[in-house]
Design a protein around this motif. Structure first.
Motif, short mmCIF file in Angstrom:
data_model
loop_
_atom_site.label_atom_id
_atom_site.label_comp_id
_atom_site.label_asym_id
_atom_site.label_seq_id
_atom_site.Cartn_x
_atom_site.Cartn_y
_atom_site.Cartn_z
N ARG A 36 -64.81 73.84 -31.27
CA ARG A 36 -64.38 74.80 -30.26
C ARG A 36 -63.84 76.04 -30.96
NH1 ARG A 36 -60.02 73.18 -27.31
NH2 ARG A 36 -60.75 74.14 -25.39
N PHE A 37 -64.02 77.18 -30.29
CA PHE A 37 -63.51 78.46 -30.77
C PHE A 37 -62.70 79.09 -29.64
CE2 PHE A 37 -64.16 83.15 -31.18
CZ PHE A 37 -63.44 83.33 -32.36
N LEU A 38 -61.42 79.36 -29.91
CA LEU A 38 -60.51 79.87 -28.89
C LEU A 38 -60.09 81.30 -29.21
CD1 LEU A 38 -58.18 76.74 -28.47
CD2 LEU A 38 -60.39 77.21 -27.38
N LEU A 39 -59.73 82.03 -28.17
CA LEU A 39 -59.28 83.42 -28.32
C LEU A 39 -57.86 83.53 -27.79
CD1 LEU A 39 -59.91 86.35 -29.07
CD2 LEU A 39 -60.90 86.65 -26.79
N ARG A 40 -57.00 84.17 -28.59
CA ARG A 40 -55.59 84.30 -28.25
C ARG A 40 -55.15 85.73 -28.48
NH1 ARG A 40 -53.06 80.12 -31.41
NH2 ARG A 40 -52.27 81.42 -33.08
N MET A 41 -54.39 86.28 -27.57
CA MET A 41 -53.82 87.61 -27.73
C MET A 41 -52.35 87.48 -28.14
SD MET A 41 -56.10 89.91 -27.14
CE MET A 41 -57.83 89.72 -26.65
N GLU A 42 -52.04 87.93 -29.36
CA GLU A 42 -50.68 87.85 -29.85
C GLU A 42 -49.96 89.14 -29.47
OE1 GLU A 42 -50.90 86.51 -33.97
OE2 GLU A 42 -51.18 84.46 -33.21
N ASP A 43 -49.49 89.15 -28.23
CA ASP A 43 -48.99 90.38 -27.60
C ASP A 43 -47.49 90.35 -27.36
OD1 ASP A 43 -49.04 88.41 -25.66
OD2 ASP A 43 -49.94 89.66 -24.11
N THR A 44 -46.73 89.72 -28.27
CA THR A 44 -45.29 89.70 -28.09
C THR A 44 -44.65 91.06 -28.36
OG1 THR A 44 -45.00 88.88 -30.34
CG2 THR A 44 -45.05 87.24 -28.58
N ASP A 45 -45.37 91.96 -29.02
CA ASP A 45 -44.89 93.34 -29.18
C ASP A 45 -45.19 94.07 -27.87
OD1 ASP A 45 -44.40 96.00 -29.78
OD2 ASP A 45 -45.17 95.85 -31.82
N LEU A 46 -44.25 93.96 -26.95
CA LEU A 46 -44.50 94.43 -25.59
C LEU A 46 -44.62 95.95 -25.51
CD1 LEU A 46 -42.08 92.06 -23.65
CD2 LEU A 46 -44.50 91.74 -24.18
N GLN A 47 -44.04 96.66 -26.46
CA GLN A 47 -44.12 98.12 -26.43
C GLN A 47 -45.49 98.62 -26.89
OE1 GLN A 47 -40.71 99.45 -28.75
NE2 GLN A 47 -39.49 99.67 -26.89
N ARG A 48 -46.06 97.99 -27.92
CA ARG A 48 -47.32 98.47 -28.49
C ARG A 48 -48.54 97.80 -27.89
NH1 ARG A 48 -47.44 97.14 -34.14
NH2 ARG A 48 -49.20 98.58 -34.30
N SER A 49 -48.39 96.61 -27.33
CA SER A 49 -49.54 95.91 -26.74
C SER A 49 -49.93 96.57 -25.42
CB SER A 49 -49.19 94.44 -26.50
OG SER A 49 -48.93 93.77 -27.72
N LYS A 50 -51.22 96.84 -25.27
CA LYS A 50 -51.71 97.54 -24.09
C LYS A 50 -52.92 96.82 -23.52
CE LYS A 50 -48.83 100.96 -24.89
NZ LYS A 50 -47.60 101.14 -24.05
N PRO A 51 -53.03 96.76 -22.18
CA PRO A 51 -54.20 96.10 -21.57
C PRO A 51 -55.51 96.76 -21.94
CG PRO A 51 -52.80 97.16 -19.90
CD PRO A 51 -52.05 97.19 -21.17
N GLU A 52 -55.50 98.08 -22.19
CA GLU A 52 -56.75 98.75 -22.55
C GLU A 52 -57.24 98.31 -23.93
OE1 GLU A 52 -53.43 102.00 -22.83
OE2 GLU A 52 -53.92 100.24 -21.58
N TRP A 53 -56.29 98.00 -24.84
CA TRP A 53 -56.70 97.49 -26.16
C TRP A 53 -57.27 96.08 -26.02
CZ3 TRP A 53 -57.70 101.18 -29.07
CH2 TRP A 53 -56.84 102.23 -29.33
N GLU A 54 -56.65 95.26 -25.18
CA GLU A 54 -57.19 93.92 -24.95
C GLU A 54 -58.60 94.00 -24.38
OE1 GLU A 54 -56.58 90.06 -22.08
OE2 GLU A 54 -54.76 91.00 -22.86
N ALA A 55 -58.79 94.89 -23.40
CA ALA A 55 -60.12 95.03 -22.80
C ALA A 55 -61.16 95.43 -23.84
CB ALA A 55 -60.07 96.05 -21.66
#
Length: 280
Positions: A36-55
């Motif tokens: 299995r291959f899983l995808l995880r977003m390590e987005d605990t940096d709430l100031q720099r993490s952006k939904p547009e970057w995730e997209a």
């Protein structure tokens, strides 16, 4: 155990060739093993993490031909679980509050009575009880006490990456001199440090093989210590080579010229990306 790997980017900027290499390698190793291959977003940096970057990351992954199993895990949605593990470490008497600034730490390390300075925390606040924690204090692990808790037979981890292949036993002296009392929860944010959240997620997602860049090898010992303290499984580690620029410098997110999205816009194919990073 099913071979399970993951790719865990931070949605704070575009993926570059180094990310592509790590993601493709983990994906291909998992698929070759029937795993299995899983995808995880390590987005605990709430100031720099952006939904547009995730997209954009999701678009780049799909364009590269990578598929993942199950939903994307987002660390920002699991903060309560991380804090519960911090509480468990606190109940063992292994945490203390720290209010030192970086300037305070540099000054303490340079003080004559400290001898030759190490790039580790000098223990200035180690005497402080948790009951004395202020709202701006970080939480640090008392590493010496944690190693005492583990006893004389310190944990061993397996590494399959080319630079460090073999079995590695945690060494007390080396750990104290090179790791020290690391911060597990940052000041005023109630968010655990990257290496603790990452290790906890690996256990939660039943990751059997952590495949990541060689620059993260030094995190392994502290992650193995924390997982063992919490009675969580320790995965096999595989630290791969880094993709570097023409000057031999490791790529970073500021290297927009090597962003996967830019290659896409210029008509480069996923197969050409594989060849650029030395994969078939």
């Amino acid at each position: 155990m099913i071979f399970t790997a993951r790719f865990a980017p931070s949605p704070t900027g575009p993926l570059h060739l180094g990310h592509a290499y790590s993601a493709i390698l983990a994906h291909d190793m998992a698929r070759a093993a029937g795993g299995r291959f899983l995808l995880r977003m390590e987005d605990t940096d709430l100031q720099r993490s952006k939904p547009e970057w995730e997209a954009l990351i999701l678009e780049d992954m799909a364009w590269l031909g990578l598929t993942w199993d199950g939903p994307v895990l987002r660390q920002s949605e699991h903060l309560d679980g991380y804090n519960a593990r911090l509480d468990a470490l606190a109940d063992m008497g292994l945490l203390y509050p720290c209010r030192c600034s970086r300037a305070d730490i540099r000054a303490a390390l340079a003080a004559p009575q400290e001898g030759s300075p190490h790039e580790v925390y000098p223990g200035t606040c180690r005497h402080r009880p948790l009951s004395n924690r202020g709202p701006g204090d970080a939480l640090r692990l008392d590493l010496a006490r944690a190693l005492d808790q583990l006893g004389a037979d310190l944990p061993v981890f397996s590494e399959t990456g080319p630079a460090h292949e073999g079995r590695h036993r945690i060494d007390r002296t080396t750990a104290l001199e090179t790791i020290g009392d690391v911060v597990l929860s940052r000041k005023g944010e109630n968010i655990v440090a990257y290496f603790l959240a990452s290790a906890l997620d690996d256990a939660e997602q039943r990751i059997s093989h952590v495949i990541r860049g060689e620059d993260l090898f030094d995190f392994t010992a502290i992650q193995v210590i924390l997982l063992t303290l919490l009675n969580l499984p320790v995965p096999v580690y595989h630290h791969h080579r880094l993709i570097r620029d023409e000057q031999g410098k490791r790529l970073a997110k500021r290297d927009d010229a090597r962003a996967i999205a830019k290659y896409r816009r210029e008509g480069v194919s996923p197969g050409e990306i594989r060849r650029l990073v030395g994969l078939r």
